[in-house]
Design an enzyme around this catalytic site. Sequence first.
Site, PDB file in Angstrom:
ATOM      1  N   LYS A  54       0.850  -1.205   0.000  1.00  0.00           N
ATOM      2  CA  LYS A  54       0.000   0.000   0.000  1.00  0.00           C
ATOM      3  C   LYS A  54       0.880   1.249   0.000  1.00  0.00           C
ATOM      4  O   LYS A  54       0.636   2.194  -0.751  1.00  0.00           O
ATOM      5  CB  LYS A  54      -0.918   0.009   1.238  1.00  0.00           C
ATOM      6  CG  LYS A  54      -2.076  -0.973   1.122  1.00  0.00           C
ATOM      7  CD  LYS A  54      -2.882  -1.111   2.416  1.00  0.00           C
ATOM      8  CE  LYS A  54      -3.959  -2.180   2.247  1.00  0.00           C
ATOM      9  NZ  LYS A  54      -4.764  -2.449   3.435  1.00  0.00           N
ATOM     10  N   GLN A  98      -4.445  -0.693   9.456  1.00  0.00           N
ATOM     11  CA  GLN A  98      -4.511  -2.067   8.952  1.00  0.00           C
ATOM     12  C   GLN A  98      -5.163  -2.975   9.996  1.00  0.00           C
ATOM     13  O   GLN A  98      -4.799  -2.955  11.175  1.00  0.00           O
ATOM     14  CB  GLN A  98      -3.098  -2.563   8.603  1.00  0.00           C
ATOM     15  CG  GLN A  98      -3.046  -3.931   7.967  1.00  0.00           C
ATOM     16  CD  GLN A  98      -3.674  -4.003   6.578  1.00  0.00           C
ATOM     17  OE1 GLN A  98      -3.771  -3.003   5.859  1.00  0.00           O
ATOM     18  NE2 GLN A  98      -4.113  -5.185   6.192  1.00  0.00           N
ATOM     19  N   ASP A 121     -10.771   3.850   4.183  1.00  0.00           N
ATOM     20  CA  ASP A 121     -11.320   2.492   4.087  1.00  0.00           C
ATOM     21  C   ASP A 121     -12.839   2.500   3.966  1.00  0.00           C
ATOM     22  O   ASP A 121     -13.433   1.461   3.655  1.00  0.00           O
ATOM     23  CB  ASP A 121     -10.962   1.701   5.360  1.00  0.00           C
ATOM     24  CG  ASP A 121      -9.704   0.873   5.198  1.00  0.00           C
ATOM     25  OD1 ASP A 121      -9.533   0.252   4.139  1.00  0.00           O
ATOM     26  OD2 ASP A 121      -8.898   0.832   6.158  1.00  0.00           O
TER      27      ASP A 121
HETATM   28  N1  GUN Z   1      -7.317  -5.990   6.440  1.00  0.00           N
HETATM   29  C1  GUN Z   1      -7.786  -6.757   5.423  1.00  0.00           C
HETATM   30  N2  GUN Z   1      -8.405  -5.995   4.493  1.00  0.00           N
HETATM   31  C2  GUN Z   1      -8.313  -4.716   4.932  1.00  0.00           C
HETATM   32  C3  GUN Z   1      -8.766  -3.482   4.378  1.00  0.00           C
HETATM   33  O1  GUN Z   1      -9.380  -3.387   3.311  1.00  0.00           O
HETATM   34  N3  GUN Z   1      -8.466  -2.378   5.135  1.00  0.00           N
HETATM   35  C4  GUN Z   1      -7.815  -2.448   6.326  1.00  0.00           C
HETATM   36  N4  GUN Z   1      -7.605  -1.311   6.989  1.00  0.00           N
HETATM   37  N5  GUN Z   1      -7.395  -3.590   6.850  1.00  0.00           N
HETATM   38  C5  GUN Z   1      -7.643  -4.711   6.144  1.00  0.00           C
END
Ligand code: GUN
Length: 285
Positions: A54, A98, A121
């Site tokens: 990311k 995350q 998100d």
């Molecule tokens: N963990 C697994 N998928 C995601 C996501 O789309 N966003 C975040 N913040 N954590 C995750």
Amino acid sequence: MSATIIDGRAVAQRVTEEVRIEVAEHVAAGHTAPGLAVVHVGDDAASQIYVRNKRRTTEAAGMRSFAFDLPASASEAQLLALIDRLNADPAVNAILVQLPLPKQIDAEHVIERIDPKKDVDGFHPYNVGRLVLKMPVLRPCTPWGCMRLLRETGVDLVGKHAVVIGQSNIVGRPMAMELLMARCTVTICHSATRDLPGLVRQADIVVAGIGKPKFVQGAWLQPGAIVIDVGINRLPDGKLCGDVDFDSAIEVAGWITPVPGGVGPMTIATLLANALCAARWQQEA
Ligand code: GUN
């Protein structure tokens, strides 16, 4: 019959390039480059890889990436204090924490603390509510990425029966709302659903997000169905696989996303689009 593979990497590259051009225009118009803060707590190996990807892709799209890594022992108060700081920082337009978080930290408290306009998100109850009410701004990245992949098939989604397997806040629920907004008829299945294979057989579109390796069988599918596999599971031999048994499903489906190279890259591309969207939303205020 062998399904057409939906190439998530290629679509993600196109979306990332679109975002890169829009970011350059945003900067040329006199704004600072959008800044995305990615917060990672702990040392989960899979999360570390996602977070690294990311951060790297954010910079490739011309945005600023701010990295915050907290130890697995971090307290909820420490994380909330960091979020307060990021909420107040004008250089940070988008905040991603995350998930999953270590068990001493309540993810709901953390998500609710993020300024909804920086909630890249789309997990804050305010943004979830907007999605449910058909007025989305920041929408969860994985389901929105899946919608882009569905549109890549060229199939008209209106009136199609979509079966979503999994009811998580990250995938299943927002996915169902996206499909409903696209005028699909939606069935959401979960661990208490009776006769899952029978329901899957009625589906024109199957979205699997349950975290069970190779769970959905080709024999369950309607011939020609579109299969979107959100699962990323690591097998004992170290290889990655999805929630769908790819080898049997490809023989029956019309379209299918591979793992890796399907939904995963799209999630990151959609995250970048959301970070730009967040920066623009804050300007409107
Ligand atoms: N963990 C697994 N998928 C995601 C996501 O789309 N966003 C975040 N913040 N954590 C995750």
